[in-house]
Scaffold this motif. Sequence first.
Motif, PDB file in Angstrom:
ATOM      1  N   ILE A  64       0.830  -1.210   0.000  1.00 13.61           N
ATOM      2  CA  ILE A  64       0.000   0.000   0.000  1.00 13.61           C
ATOM      3  C   ILE A  64       0.862   1.256   0.000  1.00 13.61           C
ATOM      4  CG2 ILE A  64      -1.755   1.275   1.302  1.00 13.61           C
ATOM      5  CD1 ILE A  64      -2.781  -1.517   2.222  1.00 13.61           C
ATOM      6  N   ARG A  65       1.980   1.209   0.685  1.00 18.40           N
ATOM      7  CA  ARG A  65       2.895   2.367   0.726  1.00 18.40           C
ATOM      8  C   ARG A  65       3.564   2.634  -0.621  1.00 18.40           C
ATOM      9  NH1 ARG A  65       5.263   0.049   5.906  1.00 18.40           N
ATOM     10  NH2 ARG A  65       3.664   0.590   7.399  1.00 18.40           N
ATOM     11  N   ALA A  96       5.072  -7.860  -4.897  1.00 13.73           N
ATOM     12  CA  ALA A  96       4.311  -8.220  -3.690  1.00 13.73           C
ATOM     13  C   ALA A  96       3.937  -9.698  -3.712  1.00 13.73           C
ATOM     14  CB  ALA A  96       3.059  -7.361  -3.583  1.00 13.73           C
ATOM     15  N   ILE A  97       3.529 -10.199  -4.860  1.00 13.05           N
ATOM     16  CA  ILE A  97       3.164 -11.614  -4.966  1.00 13.05           C
ATOM     17  C   ILE A  97       4.407 -12.491  -4.836  1.00 13.05           C
ATOM     18  CG2 ILE A  97       2.186 -13.371  -6.496  1.00 13.05           C
ATOM     19  CD1 ILE A  97       0.201 -11.101  -7.397  1.00 13.05           C
ATOM     20  N   GLU A 148      -6.192 -10.739  -0.278  1.00 13.17           N
ATOM     21  CA  GLU A 148      -7.118 -10.128  -1.231  1.00 13.17           C
ATOM     22  C   GLU A 148      -7.465  -8.697  -0.806  1.00 13.17           C
ATOM     23  OE1 GLU A 148     -11.799 -10.713  -2.181  1.00 13.17           O
ATOM     24  OE2 GLU A 148     -10.635 -12.519  -1.773  1.00 13.17           O
ATOM     25  N   ALA A 149      -7.680  -8.486   0.487  1.00 13.05           N
ATOM     26  CA  ALA A 149      -8.028  -7.154   0.997  1.00 13.05           C
ATOM     27  C   ALA A 149      -6.879  -6.172   0.801  1.00 13.05           C
ATOM     28  CB  ALA A 149      -8.407  -7.234   2.474  1.00 13.05           C
ATOM     29  N   VAL A 150      -5.646  -6.635   1.020  1.00 10.89           N
ATOM     30  CA  VAL A 150      -4.485  -5.758   0.835  1.00 10.89           C
ATOM     31  C   VAL A 150      -4.315  -5.401  -0.639  1.00 10.89           C
ATOM     32  CG1 VAL A 150      -1.964  -5.608   1.016  1.00 10.89           C
ATOM     33  CG2 VAL A 150      -3.300  -6.542   2.916  1.00 10.89           C
ATOM     34  N   TYR A 200      -4.522  -1.613  -2.197  1.00 13.85           N
ATOM     35  CA  TYR A 200      -3.463  -1.054  -3.050  1.00 13.85           C
ATOM     36  C   TYR A 200      -4.050  -0.578  -4.385  1.00 13.85           C
ATOM     37  CZ  TYR A 200       0.213  -0.842  -6.489  1.00 13.85           C
ATOM     38  OH  TYR A 200       1.015  -0.419  -7.521  1.00 13.85           O
ATOM     39  N   LEU A 201      -4.862  -1.414  -5.012  1.00  8.35           N
ATOM     40  CA  LEU A 201      -5.454  -1.042  -6.294  1.00  8.35           C
ATOM     41  C   LEU A 201      -6.387   0.158  -6.150  1.00  8.35           C
ATOM     42  CD1 LEU A 201      -6.064  -4.657  -7.607  1.00  8.35           C
ATOM     43  CD2 LEU A 201      -4.505  -2.964  -8.628  1.00  8.35           C
ATOM     44  N   ASP A 202      -7.105   0.251  -5.037  1.00  7.22           N
ATOM     45  CA  ASP A 202      -7.941   1.430  -4.768  1.00  7.22           C
ATOM     46  C   ASP A 202      -7.080   2.687  -4.715  1.00  7.22           C
ATOM     47  OD1 ASP A 202     -10.286  -0.043  -4.666  1.00  7.22           O
ATOM     48  OD2 ASP A 202     -10.330  -0.141  -2.465  1.00  7.22           O
ATOM     49  N   ALA A 203      -5.929   2.583  -4.041  1.00  8.17           N
ATOM     50  CA  ALA A 203      -5.030   3.735  -3.930  1.00  8.17           C
ATOM     51  C   ALA A 203      -4.504   4.138  -5.304  1.00  8.17           C
ATOM     52  CB  ALA A 203      -3.878   3.414  -2.977  1.00  8.17           C
TER      53      ALA A 203
END
Length: 197
Positions: A77-78, A92-93, A133-135, A139-142
């Motif tokens: 997210i950062r 990340a994956i 999935e939530a993370v 991230y994609l929302d950001a």
Amino acid sequence: MSPRGVAIPEVRRQLFDAAERVLAREGPAGLSGRAITREAGCATGLLYNHFGDLDRFLTELFLDRALQASAELGELIRKAGTATVADNLANAIDALFGTNLLALAGLALVRPSLTARLHESVGEGVLRLDLNEAVLTAYLDAERDLGRIRPDTDTGSLAVALAGSAHQLLLTGGPHAPDLRERMRRVVNALVAGIAP
């Protein structure tokens, strides 16, 4: 204790690391208390003295690795607004592959008793099965808010596609498949290409 009666520091970590090596080398069928303790270089009874039974041990191992993976994935997210969206997601994956979390999740397919223990942990709030999935969604929302992906992107569905792809590639190729990371990067690139602004 070691076979000679000498205390072993960090027994938990030593057994966890040994179990991952056995899993990587022999697959789920090779995971036994004896194989794990032999790999760790300690007495067979040590695992049972600390954990009670193999399923409790494997549950604790999974929870430990899940928390580790969540901490690593949380850094994603950062990274919003830096590098490229595809690179951030692929890296990340990669971190998830590095923790063996997905390989450990595959154990539940061959050990139904382990599934029951993991469900207890979910019920107790210790484990969130949808955390990765939530993370990815956050991230994609950001990135969507920053205009780096299309505003109409269904970030939740894309996160499921990414997590599901990682699981599929790992379960069909194994954690040490030579092209695992490259195949995942191609999946990420293909998915991200469809949401470019």
